[in-house]
Design a protein around this motif. Structure first.
Motif, short mmCIF file in Angstrom:
data_model
loop_
_atom_site.label_atom_id
_atom_site.label_comp_id
_atom_site.label_asym_id
_atom_site.label_seq_id
_atom_site.Cartn_x
_atom_site.Cartn_y
_atom_site.Cartn_z
N ALA A 124 -8.83 -4.89 -10.59
CA ALA A 124 -7.84 -5.64 -9.81
C ALA A 124 -7.53 -6.99 -10.45
N GLU A 125 -6.30 -7.43 -10.25
CA GLU A 125 -5.93 -8.81 -10.60
C GLU A 125 -6.66 -9.75 -9.64
N VAL A 126 -7.14 -10.87 -10.16
CA VAL A 126 -7.92 -11.80 -9.34
C VAL A 126 -7.25 -13.18 -9.33
N MET B 151 -3.36 -3.65 -7.40
CA MET B 151 -4.43 -4.20 -6.56
C MET B 151 -4.64 -5.68 -6.91
N HIS B 152 -4.82 -6.50 -5.89
CA HIS B 152 -4.92 -7.94 -6.09
C HIS B 152 -6.03 -8.48 -5.20
N ILE C 212 4.33 -12.75 0.84
CA ILE C 212 5.02 -12.11 1.96
C ILE C 212 5.12 -10.62 1.65
N ALA C 213 4.60 -9.81 2.56
CA ALA C 213 4.53 -8.36 2.33
C ALA C 213 3.92 -8.05 0.97
N GLY C 214 2.88 -8.81 0.65
CA GLY C 214 2.14 -8.58 -0.58
C GLY C 214 2.74 -9.15 -1.84
N ARG C 215 3.94 -9.66 -1.76
CA ARG C 215 4.59 -10.20 -2.96
C ARG C 215 4.37 -11.72 -3.02
N ASN C 216 3.95 -12.21 -4.16
CA ASN C 216 3.74 -13.64 -4.36
C ASN C 216 5.09 -14.33 -4.52
N VAL C 217 5.50 -15.08 -3.48
CA VAL C 217 6.82 -15.72 -3.49
C VAL C 217 6.74 -17.21 -3.81
N TYR C 218 5.51 -17.74 -3.87
CA TYR C 218 5.33 -19.18 -4.11
C TYR C 218 3.95 -19.34 -4.72
N ALA C 219 3.88 -19.95 -5.91
CA ALA C 219 2.60 -20.10 -6.60
C ALA C 219 2.56 -21.44 -7.30
N ALA C 220 1.42 -22.11 -7.16
CA ALA C 220 1.24 -23.42 -7.80
C ALA C 220 2.41 -24.35 -7.47
N VAL D 78 -14.72 -18.48 10.46
CA VAL D 78 -14.42 -18.82 9.07
C VAL D 78 -15.40 -18.09 8.18
N LEU D 79 -14.88 -17.33 7.22
CA LEU D 79 -15.70 -16.62 6.26
C LEU D 79 -15.74 -17.40 4.96
N THR D 80 -16.89 -17.46 4.34
CA THR D 80 -17.00 -18.05 3.01
C THR D 80 -17.46 -16.98 2.04
N ASP D 81 -17.09 -17.17 0.77
CA ASP D 81 -17.45 -16.23 -0.30
C ASP D 81 -17.00 -14.81 0.05
N HIS D 82 -15.79 -14.71 0.55
CA HIS D 82 -15.19 -13.42 0.86
C HIS D 82 -13.89 -13.25 0.08
N ALA D 83 -13.48 -11.99 -0.06
CA ALA D 83 -12.24 -11.66 -0.76
C ALA D 83 -11.29 -10.92 0.17
N LEU D 84 -10.02 -11.19 -0.02
CA LEU D 84 -8.96 -10.40 0.63
C LEU D 84 -8.36 -9.52 -0.45
N VAL D 85 -8.24 -8.24 -0.16
CA VAL D 85 -7.75 -7.27 -1.14
C VAL D 85 -6.38 -6.76 -0.70
N ILE D 86 -5.40 -6.90 -1.56
CA ILE D 86 -4.02 -6.50 -1.28
C ILE D 86 -3.63 -5.37 -2.23
N ASP D 87 -3.02 -4.34 -1.67
CA ASP D 87 -2.47 -3.25 -2.48
C ASP D 87 -1.05 -3.01 -2.03
N GLY D 88 -0.08 -3.33 -2.89
CA GLY D 88 1.32 -3.22 -2.50
C GLY D 88 1.64 -4.21 -1.40
N GLU D 89 2.19 -3.73 -0.29
CA GLU D 89 2.58 -4.60 0.80
C GLU D 89 1.43 -4.95 1.73
N ARG D 90 0.31 -4.23 1.65
CA ARG D 90 -0.69 -4.28 2.72
C ARG D 90 -2.04 -4.83 2.28
N ILE D 91 -2.72 -5.35 3.28
CA ILE D 91 -4.13 -5.71 3.14
C ILE D 91 -4.93 -4.42 3.25
#
Length: 432
Positions: free
Chosen positions: A46-48, A1-2, A400-408, A17-30
């Motif tokens: 969950a990882e944050v 969970m992320h 992409i499909a829940g996998r972090n392919v590019y960070a920082a 536009v939402l502020t102070d909201h979170a998107l929750v990802i589990d595996g490939e899906r939101i």
């Protein structure tokens, strides 16, 4: 969970536009979208990832690309389309295009696109298996367009050969989550009536889309009038090609009647503003097409005619051109431009049930754009900034499909140095 905790969350569906909201990802899906305090309480393990100055939005969708042509970037610039094709691009392709060329060029394109916030491309080229393998190896989402023409090249001898190779490739990669296929008859001036009829039949049998250049230049239209007695779109309509399975790339030159025809049949259009300008193809009537209810997405075309695969640049250009060409400053507002590059592209691909917006149940193709730079401050409206002020270098994270392919600003799914080294080797061969 992320959990992703941005400053602004732009889901596309619904608008706003939402502020102070979170998107929750589990595996490939939101799996959830909710206020940040509630998310932290509901998912304490969950990882944050905190994104304090970022806009979070769906990954951008490049609706018309020739990815492998990154290896021909800047080759034969500042020429008319047919001169560019006949005297430069097609001879170079005839000499160099191979599985290796296509894999290496597509890999370079994917590296460029991911770093610029593009998570999906609708491609059209040869050596379709190499395109699919490059996408899968770098965890990129790709609709592979299987080019079909009448004349021979090193890949196939005739239309039957192109179709045979397309069917083999479609069967080889059947069931892959990140890869889909279209049949891609190149253009009305390179494909016969009989081949178009066969493509229509096969696409219907396979339940896949069709991707074709249509009405890109006035020369194309004049040639069709001379050879067939009708404009290209009328010819294709007579053959039964028009429908919601069709992505018509460019559609620069359209009459009122043709816009109504496209809308009536549910044809999707890929607007490629930079390529249209660079090749002096003209100004597409995008505001009129959208007003008629046509689903219009945005594409870059190939790097050989653009010369970059930068959807942030295309977003801005599309919005400004629509205003200038129509004489209406309210034409193509920022919200609509952003929808064109996300949800509209997904609809055109038939993938709007899985990508194009940040909605629970969809696959997590997500990008974070850092708006803290001087050029995007102050920020009254993040949607406006994403279209008119931000550039691709402000993309910091890509999933992409829940996998972090590019960070920082670092690739995690491909070796950038290797992709660049491959490109330099091809530059040496082509220059020689």
């Amino acid at each position: 969970m992320h959990l992703l905790l941005p400053r602004w969350l732009i889901a596309i569906e619904p608008r706003g536009v939402l502020t102070d909201h979170a998107l929750v990802i589990d595996g490939e899906r939101i799996v959830d979208l909710l206020p940040a305090p509630a998310a932290l309480a509901r998912y304490p393990e969950a990882e944050v990832t905190r994104l304090p100055e970022h806009a979070l939005l769906p990954g951008l969708i490049n609706l018309h690309a020739h990815s492998a042509m990154t290896l021909l970037r800047g080759y034969g610039d500042d020429l008319a389309l047919m001169t560019w094709l006949n005297d430069h691009i097609w001879p170079a392709e005839g000499k160099h295009v191979s599985d290796e060329f296509v894999f290496d060029g597509t890999l370079l394109a994917i590296a460029e696109m991911i770093a610029g916030g593009t998570t999906c491309a609708n491609d059209m080229y040869f050596h379709h298996g190499a395109v699919a393998r490059a996408a899968l190896s770098s965890e990129f989402r790709m609709m592979v367009g299987c080019s079909i023409l009448e004349f021979p090249n090193a890949y196939a001898a005739n239309a039957d050969g192109y179709i045979r190779r397309a069917l083999e490739c479609i069967d080889e990669f059947r069931g892959e989550n990140l890869v889909g296929f279209t049949l891609a008859p190149h253009a009305p001036y390179t494909v016969s009536d009989d081949t178009f009829r066969r493509v229509i039949t096969l696409a219907d049998e396979l339940q896949i889309g069709i991707h074709c250049h249509i009405h890109e230049t006035q020369d194309e239209i004049a040639g069709s009038l001379k050879q067939h007695g009708v404009r290209p779109l009328a010819r294709l309509a007579g053959l039964g090609l028009l429908g919601n399975h069709l992505i018509a790339a460019h559609m620069v030159h359209t009459t009122d009647e043709e816009i109504a025809l496209l809308a009536r049949h549910g044809v999707h259009v890929s607007h490629n503003p930079a390529s249209n300008l660079k090749l002096s193809s003209g100004f597409a009537r995008i505001a009129d097409q959208l007003a008629a209810g046509i689903n219009v997405g945005i594409g870059t075309d190939g790097a050989a005619s653009n010369n970059k695969l930068d959807l942030f640049a295309e977003l801005r250009l599309a919005a400004l051109l629509a205003k200038g060409a129509s004489g209406n400053p309210e034409a193509l507002p920022a919200w609509q431009a952003l929808e064109m590059a996300t949800l509209n592209g997904a609809r055109a691909l038939g993938w709007d049930d899985r990508i194009g917006s940040l909605r629970p149940g969809k696959q997590a193709d997500v990008i974070a754009v850092d708006l803290s730079a001087a050029g995007t401050q102050p920020c009254y409206d993040p949607v406006s900034h994403l279209v008119y002020a931000a550039d691709r270098n402000q993309v910091s994270h890509v999933w992409i499909a829940g996998r972090n392919v590019y960070a920082a600003h670092r690739h995690l799914s491909l070796d950038l140095a290797d992709a660049q080294a491959r490109a330099r080797r091809w530059q040496s061969r082509i220059s020689a």
